[in-house]
Design an enzyme around this catalytic site. Sequence first.
Site, PDB file in Angstrom:
ATOM      1  N   HIS A   1      35.615  51.769  41.026  1.00 61.63           N
ATOM      2  CA  HIS A   1      36.986  51.383  41.381  1.00 61.63           C
ATOM      3  C   HIS A   1      37.032  50.073  42.154  1.00 61.63           C
ATOM      4  CE1 HIS A   1      41.194  52.022  41.644  1.00 61.63           C
ATOM      5  NE2 HIS A   1      41.161  53.344  41.581  1.00 61.63           N
TER       6      HIS A   1
ATOM      7  N   ASP B   1      40.766  48.882  38.249  1.00 63.49           N
ATOM      8  CA  ASP B   1      41.690  49.942  38.608  1.00 63.49           C
ATOM      9  C   ASP B   1      41.681  51.030  37.546  1.00 63.49           C
ATOM     10  OD1 ASP B   1      42.547  48.759  40.984  1.00 63.49           O
ATOM     11  OD2 ASP B   1      43.984  47.485  39.919  1.00 63.49           O
TER      12      ASP B   1
END
Length: 394
Positions: free
Chosen positions: A364, A368
């Site tokens: 992450h 995203d």
Amino acid sequence: MGKEVLMPKLGLTMTKGKIVQWKKKEGDRVQEGEDLVIIETEKITTTVKSPVSGILLKIYAKEGEEVPVGQIIAYIGEIGEQPPPSPTKPALATQQQQAQPIRTEEVKVIGEVRASPRARRLAKEKGIDLSKIRGTGPGGMITEDDVIRELENIEKGMKFTATGLRVKEVIPMSVIRQEISRRMVQSLQTMAQVTLSIEINANSLVKMKNEIESKYSMKITYTDILVKVVAKLLRDHPYLNATLEGDQIKIIEEVNIGIAVALDQGLIVPVIRNADTKPITEIAKESHELADKARENKLNPDEVSGGTFTISNLGMYDIDSFTPIINPPQTAILGVGRIRRAPVVVGDNISIGYIMWLSLTFDHRVMDGHTAAKFLKELTEILEDENKLRTFLS
């Protein structure tokens, strides 16, 4: 003239290797190129071949011993030739030299240890620390029998866990297992890992596998098909084919797919380089050869390095879904579950077909959720659509 056999350097980070098995014994004649010794490094187990023909005059490193890179491990010459003296070995910590974990009952209690006079006398005679014994008498008092049992355990070399449980067997971690452990902990501690999972209709995938096998008269696995499809799709999803260095996301030009292969001593990930440009038949042939070499401990360092994305398939173990851990320094990994027959909804109709779970773990920090989800959605659309799948495999 004789030839020294040295511990080879099989990778940039390799500093030592472990002798697993000598294929020859002292006094045996060996031919140049013949298997001589199996060694284990942090990444692979491989077979070292004899550099020359001659007599194996001297073996300097025993099986199970760890040897620094460049140190002599054997000498090959001819009868009457004098091998060099044994090398000076650096002090390497062994399993036996490491401190034993402290059992819970070895923790000292506050105040005086409660023990019977006979227990105190025997403990004093034998040099036993009463604070390390768990008492079985009234109120936890240490009895003479408790001290005798402790002496018996010491004589038997009894081992205990850190919580005081008796150990049946101690299995030292192999070099590969240690490296896997280190890398997996590093992966989880240094990345913000998130896993997305999806169930897909695998009818087209099953049909395409059978079609390809019939057309080319060769064994094709579902992993082979996924390697090809994923590799081509990664061209449109560069963040999943990247690495993070400092505050820079570096998109990698090559698409090299690692395939996780389970071995008795651990997991290894051979790499199919430039998988996006290779036909499915070449991918299948290469993946089978790499898997065989992995099981025979014949992989070389180049064959397990340079991966940019990894696929881990546990379907052969009847696993439906799992959470794969990213293989550093990559940014994503695809977990593949088994294909099984189940009710499948197509439009307004329900029929018996094939389903499969895919699990994508991504970093992450680099991307995203919608970026990873988009990749997984497009992969699903390709695998579920026979025409799209055929196009990707052409």
